[in-house]
Design an enzyme around this catalytic site. Structure first.
Site, PDB file in Angstrom:
ATOM      1  N   LYS A  40      -9.047  12.536   4.936  1.00 55.59           N
ATOM      2  CA  LYS A  40      -8.878  11.189   5.490  1.00 55.59           C
ATOM      3  C   LYS A  40     -10.130  10.705   6.214  1.00 55.59           C
ATOM      4  O   LYS A  40     -10.265   9.512   6.480  1.00 55.59           O
ATOM      5  CB  LYS A  40      -7.656  11.138   6.385  1.00 55.59           C
ATOM      6  CG  LYS A  40      -6.371  11.291   5.601  1.00 55.59           C
ATOM      7  CD  LYS A  40      -5.143  10.970   6.406  1.00 55.59           C
ATOM      8  CE  LYS A  40      -3.878  11.035   5.566  1.00 55.59           C
ATOM      9  NZ  LYS A  40      -3.489  12.409   5.193  1.00 55.59           N
TER      10      LYS A  40
HETATM   11  C1  LIG Z   1      -2.610  12.702   4.279  1.00 55.84           C
HETATM   12  C2  LIG Z   1      -2.720  14.039   3.697  1.00 55.84           C
HETATM   13  C3  LIG Z   1      -2.184  14.335   2.432  1.00 55.84           C
HETATM   14  C4  LIG Z   1      -1.410  13.316   1.632  1.00 55.84           C
HETATM   15  O1  LIG Z   1      -2.219  12.266   1.172  1.00 55.84           O
HETATM   16  P1  LIG Z   1      -1.561  10.875   0.741  1.00 55.84           P
HETATM   17  O2  LIG Z   1      -2.696   9.980   0.461  1.00 55.84           O
HETATM   18  O3  LIG Z   1      -0.731  10.406   1.902  1.00 55.84           O
HETATM   19  O4  LIG Z   1      -0.701  11.155  -0.446  1.00 55.84           O
HETATM   20  C5  LIG Z   1      -2.394  15.603   1.907  1.00 55.84           C
HETATM   21  N1  LIG Z   1      -3.039  16.544   2.606  1.00 55.84           N
HETATM   22  C6  LIG Z   1      -3.555  16.309   3.826  1.00 55.84           C
HETATM   23  C7  LIG Z   1      -4.240  17.402   4.547  1.00 55.84           C
HETATM   24  C8  LIG Z   1      -3.428  15.048   4.407  1.00 55.84           C
HETATM   25  O5  LIG Z   1      -3.926  14.840   5.610  1.00 55.84           O
END
Ligand SMILES: *Cc1c(COP(=O)(O)O)cnc(C)c1O
Length: 432
Positions: free
Chosen positions: A107
């Site tokens: 993210k």
């Molecule tokens: C947010 C997140 C996900 C999921 O991603 P999405 O875009 O919400 O499907 C998977 N793994 C981690 C570590 C995350 O922080």
């Protein structure tokens, strides 16, 4: 490039409006009027380009003249300053490491880029911006980090009390200045509902300059396509399948963008934990959102994935069409623990619970097609040390904590507790 809402394809807005509004007035999500495509000569040149060069070119196709190119270059340099390497476990299994950013999760790509884009737009003369973001764990710290100390922007992070790991909580409650952590007595779905409600509340809309920083923001999604393009640049002549551990489906949607731009990815695996609404949707054709349940891969604990609306739009609501590009499999916590152990014993690689779910999805896909000539890439979405208790339990030995995580752990938690009523949040925001 113009943008429109998934709920009204006749009403267009600029990229700037889409970014600053986050969500469309009608409750829909923004999409570009079309997905731009790479020229063949550009695709052929990919192996010679760096992640930053690929990021700049890709971003410029989505944004065009709304941000001048020298400025966009600067935004890329400041936001995409860490790598996303592909490491090899075997001939068939590769790992796309997305945890080299400041908060050790994928993210960071979206959050850093979005913060710089918003900073640019706010400095163009808009009034102070208030960012509301709901997090099931990793979003909050990534966003907080992206916006930390950015002038003219205040950030409020809503997270479910007691439902994020100690490390995640420390990462999102130990920044200060323009960042405030709101600890909500409820689930992630409550947090997401509260944020959505705030955006359609007339009172708040007129009094505050509200914006969102969730994965629903188009400026979070676009940069997430950069690393897929970069990851396949050395496999242009192979048949590639990418497994994406999925919750809110933002990462998967960004991958689908990359595919539609012309990058040769044969197939995506949407790997889910016990919150398997998307897996069920693909197999039954009908969508039934439900309350989320807590799992080891808690950043994927989403019962009503927002980005489904974008995926439906990209595929004209045709589930059969989706299934050509996407397969989906779901795994519980027991499977997850076993997979962490298996990856460690087989490949000597320490994978986190989210990546472990992705690994299982890929393995199942390989089994189902019974082919040895496809290459699989698992998106490793977080560093294993963020989920240290689970990982140590699975592999039965201690793991190391990177320094940038240790630093946050030593700081004091600061949060404001609120119940899950919308009126409570509203009054709080109006009193600020
Ligand atoms: C947010 C997140 C996900 C999921 O991603 P999405 O875009 O919400 O499907 C998977 N793994 C981690 C570590 C995350 O922080």
């Amino acid at each position: 490039m113009k943008y429109f809402s998934t709920r009204n394809k006749n009403k267009f807005c600029t990229f700037k409006e889409a970014v600053l509004n986050g969500l469309a007035d009608d409750g829909g999500l923004f999409l570009p009027e079309f997905i731009p495509t790479f020229q063949k000569s550009y695709l052929n040149s990919l192996p010679n380009l760096s992640l930053q060069e690929i990021s700049y070119h890709t971003a410029s196709l989505f944004i065009e003249e709304e941000i001048p190119s020298y400025k966009l270059k600067e935004i890329i340099e400041k936001s995409i300053y860490f790598d996303a390497p592909v490491v090899s476990l075997s001939e068939q299994y590769k790992i796309l490491e997305l945890f080299h950013g400041p908060t050790l999760a994928f993210k960071d790509f979206g959050a850093q880029f979005m913060a710089r884009v918003m900073e640019y737009f706010v400095h163009q003369g808009d009034k102070e911006l208030i960012i509301l973001v709901a997090t099931s764990g990793d979003t909050g710290s990534a966003v907080a980090n992206g916006f930390y100390n950015v002038d003219g922007i205040k950030v409020f992070i809503l997270y479910p009390s007691g439902k994020v790991s100690n490390i995640q909580e420390k990462q999102l409650t130990t920044l200060d200045k323009n960042i405030t952590a709101l600890e909500i007595e409820g689930t992630f779905d409550d947090c997401q509902r509260l944020v959505k409600q705030a955006f359609v509340d007339e009172d708040l809309k007129t009094k505050l300059n509200l914006s969102s920083a969730n994965s629903i923001n188009i400026a979070r999604l676009i940069p997430q396509s950069f690393y897929y393009i970069n990851a396949v640049k050395n496999f242009l002549n192979d048949k590639i399948v990418v497994s994406v551990p999925s919750g809110n489906l933002g990462n998967l949607t960004a991958g689908l963008f990359a595919k539609k731009m012309g990058v040769p990815i044969n197939k995506f695996i949407a790997a889910t934990n016990s919150n398997c609404v998307f897996t069920d949707y693909l197999s039954s054709g009908s969508f039934s959102p439900r309350n989320s349940i807590l799992t080891y891969s808690n950043a994927m604990d989403v019962g009503n994935p927002s980005n489904l609306e974008r995926i439906q739009y990209l595929y004209n609501f045709n589930v059969e069409q989706m299934k050509i590009d996407i397969s989906s499999f779901s795994y519980d916590d027991g499977n997850t623990l076993e997979a962490i152990k298996e990856v460690f014993e087989k490949f000597n690689y320490i994978i986190d619970p989210h990546g472990a779910v992705g690994y299982l999805g890929l393995k199942k896909y390989f089994k189902s097609i019974n082919s040895k000539d496809e290459i699989g890439i698992v998106a490793e979405t977080a560093h294993s040390a963020k989920f240290i208790d689970i990982v140590e339990k699975a592999i039965n030995q201690k793991i190391e904590i990177p320094k940038r995580l240790k630093d946050a752990l030593d700081k004091e938690k600061k949060s404001i507790k609120l119940d899950n009523e919308f009126s409570t949040l509203k009054n709080f925001l109006l009193s600020k």
